[in-house]
Design a protein around this motif. Structure first.
Motif, PDB file in Angstrom:
ATOM      1  N   VAL A  18       4.340  -2.852   8.377  1.00 40.76           N
ATOM      2  CA  VAL A  18       5.669  -2.649   7.811  1.00 40.76           C
ATOM      3  C   VAL A  18       6.724  -3.230   8.740  1.00 40.76           C
ATOM      4  O   VAL A  18       6.726  -2.953   9.941  1.00 40.76           O
ATOM      5  CB  VAL A  18       5.927  -1.141   7.588  1.00 40.76           C
ATOM      6  N   GLU A  19       7.595  -4.054   8.164  1.00 45.46           N
ATOM      7  CA  GLU A  19       8.734  -4.630   8.882  1.00 45.46           C
ATOM      8  C   GLU A  19       9.949  -4.468   7.982  1.00 45.46           C
ATOM      9  O   GLU A  19      10.102  -5.217   7.022  1.00 45.46           O
ATOM     10  CB  GLU A  19       8.466  -6.099   9.209  1.00 45.46           C
ATOM     11  N   GLY A  20      10.762  -3.439   8.278  1.00 47.26           N
ATOM     12  CA  GLY A  20      11.890  -3.117   7.406  1.00 47.26           C
ATOM     13  C   GLY A  20      11.372  -2.597   6.082  1.00 47.26           C
ATOM     14  O   GLY A  20      10.591  -1.658   6.042  1.00 47.26           O
ATOM     15  N   ASN A  21      11.773  -3.257   4.985  1.00 53.97           N
ATOM     16  CA  ASN A  21      11.259  -2.836   3.685  1.00 53.97           C
ATOM     17  C   ASN A  21      10.185  -3.797   3.164  1.00 53.97           C
ATOM     18  O   ASN A  21       9.841  -3.782   1.995  1.00 53.97           O
ATOM     19  CB  ASN A  21      12.407  -2.723   2.662  1.00 53.97           C
ATOM     20  N   LEU A  22       9.644  -4.616   4.071  1.00 58.80           N
ATOM     21  CA  LEU A  22       8.588  -5.551   3.708  1.00 58.80           C
ATOM     22  C   LEU A  22       7.253  -5.103   4.294  1.00 58.80           C
ATOM     23  O   LEU A  22       7.198  -4.573   5.404  1.00 58.80           O
ATOM     24  CB  LEU A  22       8.923  -6.955   4.207  1.00 58.80           C
ATOM     25  N   GLY A  23       6.192  -5.319   3.531  1.00 58.07           N
ATOM     26  CA  GLY A  23       4.858  -4.967   3.997  1.00 58.07           C
ATOM     27  C   GLY A  23       3.916  -6.134   3.834  1.00 58.07           C
ATOM     28  O   GLY A  23       3.959  -6.857   2.833  1.00 58.07           O
ATOM     29  N   THR A  24       3.064  -6.330   4.836  1.00 61.82           N
ATOM     30  CA  THR A  24       1.994  -7.318   4.773  1.00 61.82           C
ATOM     31  C   THR A  24       0.694  -6.531   4.679  1.00 61.82           C
ATOM     32  O   THR A  24       0.472  -5.589   5.445  1.00 61.82           O
ATOM     33  CB  THR A  24       1.988  -8.206   6.027  1.00 61.82           C
ATOM     34  N   VAL A  25      -0.177  -6.901   3.725  1.00 64.60           N
ATOM     35  CA  VAL A  25      -1.367  -6.119   3.405  1.00 64.60           C
ATOM     36  C   VAL A  25      -2.627  -6.966   3.559  1.00 64.60           C
ATOM     37  O   VAL A  25      -2.641  -8.151   3.219  1.00 64.60           O
ATOM     38  CB  VAL A  25      -1.288  -5.590   1.954  1.00 64.60           C
ATOM     39  N   GLY A  26      -3.696  -6.332   4.051  1.00 62.20           N
ATOM     40  CA  GLY A  26      -4.999  -6.985   4.132  1.00 62.20           C
ATOM     41  C   GLY A  26      -6.087  -5.932   4.215  1.00 62.20           C
ATOM     42  O   GLY A  26      -5.831  -4.747   4.006  1.00 62.20           O
ATOM     43  N   ILE A  27      -7.312  -6.380   4.515  1.00 62.60           N
ATOM     44  CA  ILE A  27      -8.401  -5.415   4.705  1.00 62.60           C
ATOM     45  C   ILE A  27      -8.744  -5.324   6.186  1.00 62.60           C
ATOM     46  O   ILE A  27      -8.511  -6.255   6.946  1.00 62.60           O
ATOM     47  CB  ILE A  27      -9.657  -5.727   3.866  1.00 62.60           C
ATOM     48  N   VAL A  41     -12.634 -14.845  -2.650  1.00 63.84           N
ATOM     49  CA  VAL A  41     -11.463 -13.976  -2.774  1.00 63.84           C
ATOM     50  C   VAL A  41     -10.739 -14.382  -4.050  1.00 63.84           C
ATOM     51  O   VAL A  41     -10.496 -15.571  -4.282  1.00 63.84           O
ATOM     52  CB  VAL A  41     -10.500 -14.119  -1.573  1.00 63.84           C
ATOM     53  N   GLU A  42     -10.421 -13.387  -4.900  1.00 61.15           N
ATOM     54  CA  GLU A  42      -9.655 -13.650  -6.123  1.00 61.15           C
ATOM     55  C   GLU A  42      -8.521 -12.636  -6.216  1.00 61.15           C
ATOM     56  O   GLU A  42      -8.719 -11.447  -5.958  1.00 61.15           O
ATOM     57  CB  GLU A  42     -10.548 -13.513  -7.354  1.00 61.15           C
ATOM     58  N   PHE A  43      -7.347 -13.117  -6.583  1.00 62.29           N
ATOM     59  CA  PHE A  43      -6.180 -12.250  -6.724  1.00 62.29           C
ATOM     60  C   PHE A  43      -5.940 -11.925  -8.196  1.00 62.29           C
ATOM     61  O   PHE A  43      -6.090 -12.793  -9.060  1.00 62.29           O
ATOM     62  CB  PHE A  43      -4.937 -12.923  -6.130  1.00 62.29           C
ATOM     63  N   PHE A  44      -5.564 -10.669  -8.474  1.00 61.28           N
ATOM     64  CA  PHE A  44      -5.239 -10.222  -9.835  1.00 61.28           C
ATOM     65  C   PHE A  44      -3.730 -10.252 -10.072  1.00 61.28           C
ATOM     66  O   PHE A  44      -3.281  -9.928 -11.159  1.00 61.28           O
ATOM     67  CB  PHE A  44      -5.709  -8.789 -10.071  1.00 61.28           C
ATOM     68  N   VAL A  45      -2.954 -10.552  -9.050  1.00 59.72           N
ATOM     69  CA  VAL A  45      -1.496 -10.533  -9.141  1.00 59.72           C
ATOM     70  C   VAL A  45      -0.952 -11.902  -8.754  1.00 59.72           C
ATOM     71  O   VAL A  45      -1.663 -12.736  -8.217  1.00 59.72           O
ATOM     72  CB  VAL A  45      -0.881  -9.447  -8.208  1.00 59.72           C
ATOM     73  N   GLU A  46       0.330 -12.099  -9.026  1.00 58.41           N
ATOM     74  CA  GLU A  46       1.006 -13.311  -8.584  1.00 58.41           C
ATOM     75  C   GLU A  46       2.367 -12.908  -8.034  1.00 58.41           C
ATOM     76  O   GLU A  46       2.780 -11.751  -8.180  1.00 58.41           O
ATOM     77  CB  GLU A  46       1.139 -14.303  -9.735  1.00 58.41           C
ATOM     78  N   GLN A  53       1.094   1.921  -5.923  1.00 58.97           N
ATOM     79  CA  GLN A  53       0.197   2.382  -4.861  1.00 58.97           C
ATOM     80  C   GLN A  53      -1.162   2.687  -5.484  1.00 58.97           C
ATOM     81  O   GLN A  53      -1.246   3.347  -6.515  1.00 58.97           O
ATOM     82  CB  GLN A  53       0.763   3.634  -4.202  1.00 58.97           C
ATOM     83  N   GLY A  54      -2.230   2.169  -4.870  1.00 56.15           N
ATOM     84  CA  GLY A  54      -3.582   2.410  -5.344  1.00 56.15           C
ATOM     85  C   GLY A  54      -4.065   1.456  -6.419  1.00 56.15           C
ATOM     86  O   GLY A  54      -5.218   1.526  -6.848  1.00 56.15           O
ATOM     87  N   GLU A  55      -3.207   0.530  -6.843  1.00 55.40           N
ATOM     88  CA  GLU A  55      -3.590  -0.440  -7.874  1.00 55.40           C
ATOM     89  C   GLU A  55      -4.336  -1.607  -7.237  1.00 55.40           C
ATOM     90  O   GLU A  55      -3.931  -2.125  -6.199  1.00 55.40           O
ATOM     91  CB  GLU A  55      -2.330  -0.936  -8.576  1.00 55.40           C
ATOM     92  N   ALA A  56      -5.429  -2.040  -7.888  1.00 54.03           N
ATOM     93  CA  ALA A  56      -6.197  -3.177  -7.380  1.00 54.03           C
ATOM     94  C   ALA A  56      -5.390  -4.456  -7.545  1.00 54.03           C
ATOM     95  O   ALA A  56      -4.802  -4.694  -8.596  1.00 54.03           O
ATOM     96  CB  ALA A  56      -7.526  -3.298  -8.107  1.00 54.03           C
ATOM     97  N   PHE A  57      -5.354  -5.268  -6.483  1.00 50.64           N
ATOM     98  CA  PHE A  57      -4.633  -6.550  -6.570  1.00 50.64           C
ATOM     99  C   PHE A  57      -5.526  -7.742  -6.280  1.00 50.64           C
ATOM    100  O   PHE A  57      -5.134  -8.887  -6.488  1.00 50.64           O
ATOM    101  CB  PHE A  57      -3.404  -6.561  -5.654  1.00 50.64           C
ATOM    102  N   ALA A  58      -6.758  -7.482  -5.804  1.00 53.53           N
ATOM    103  CA  ALA A  58      -7.673  -8.588  -5.489  1.00 53.53           C
ATOM    104  C   ALA A  58      -9.105  -8.059  -5.462  1.00 53.53           C
ATOM    105  O   ALA A  58      -9.339  -6.848  -5.418  1.00 53.53           O
ATOM    106  CB  ALA A  58      -7.329  -9.200  -4.130  1.00 53.53           C
ATOM    107  N   ASP A  68     -13.064  -4.221  -4.675  1.00 55.32           N
ATOM    108  CA  ASP A  68     -11.672  -4.351  -5.082  1.00 55.32           C
ATOM    109  C   ASP A  68     -10.790  -3.989  -3.892  1.00 55.32           C
ATOM    110  O   ASP A  68     -11.139  -3.132  -3.083  1.00 55.32           O
ATOM    111  CB  ASP A  68     -11.352  -3.414  -6.246  1.00 55.32           C
ATOM    112  N   ILE A  69      -9.632  -4.623  -3.810  1.00 58.63           N
ATOM    113  CA  ILE A  69      -8.661  -4.357  -2.749  1.00 58.63           C
ATOM    114  C   ILE A  69      -7.444  -3.721  -3.419  1.00 58.63           C
ATOM    115  O   ILE A  69      -6.937  -4.228  -4.409  1.00 58.63           O
ATOM    116  CB  ILE A  69      -8.255  -5.658  -2.020  1.00 58.63           C
TER     117      ILE A  69
END
Length: 131
Positions: A18-27, A41-46, A53-58, A68-69
């Protein structure tokens, strides 16, 4: 096992920086270790997608399994690490650096309070490993 202290973690082995109101996410390192050699690796979002929160995105697939991630927090996806689709092995080589998966604008910062800090996540990993 590498568990950086400046990140927050989910029980499902995702991390968020977390940096301010931005978040970088990984495993996590634990997750990539359990998966073994990541081959896909496949992404379900763009970019521009709002996720909860808790929704699969990849999905990440390895020679052993597919996983699922899930997003640690709700927010608007601002960036996707599309390079991972061509070099999925980066997830094994650098899970906390080059293998970040998405960046998002956090819409509900109070959700961060539900995540684990490094020591709680380490304990969670040890319990699953039977240590």
């Amino acid at each position: 096992m590498n568990i950086p202290s400046d990140l927050r973690y989910t029980a499902n082995d995702e991390w968020i920086k977390v940096e301010g109101n931005l978040g970088t996410v990984g495993i996590t390192d634990y997750a990539q270790e359990q998966l073994s050699d990541v081959v896909y690796v496949e992404f379900f979002v763009e970019e521009g997608t709002t996720i909860k929160q808790g929704e699969a995105f990849a999905v990440v697939e390895s020679v052993k399994a597919a996983a699922d991630i899930y997003s640690p927090v709700s927010g608007l996806v601002t960036s996707i690490n599309e390079a991972l689709m061509n070099t999925p092995e980066t997830v094994n080589d650098n899970p906390y650096g080059e293998a970040w998966m998405i960046k998002l604008e956090i819409s509900n910062p109070s959700e961060l309070d539900k995540l684990l800090d490094a020591s709680a996540y380490e304990k969670h990993c040890q319990e699953r490993a039977g240590e």
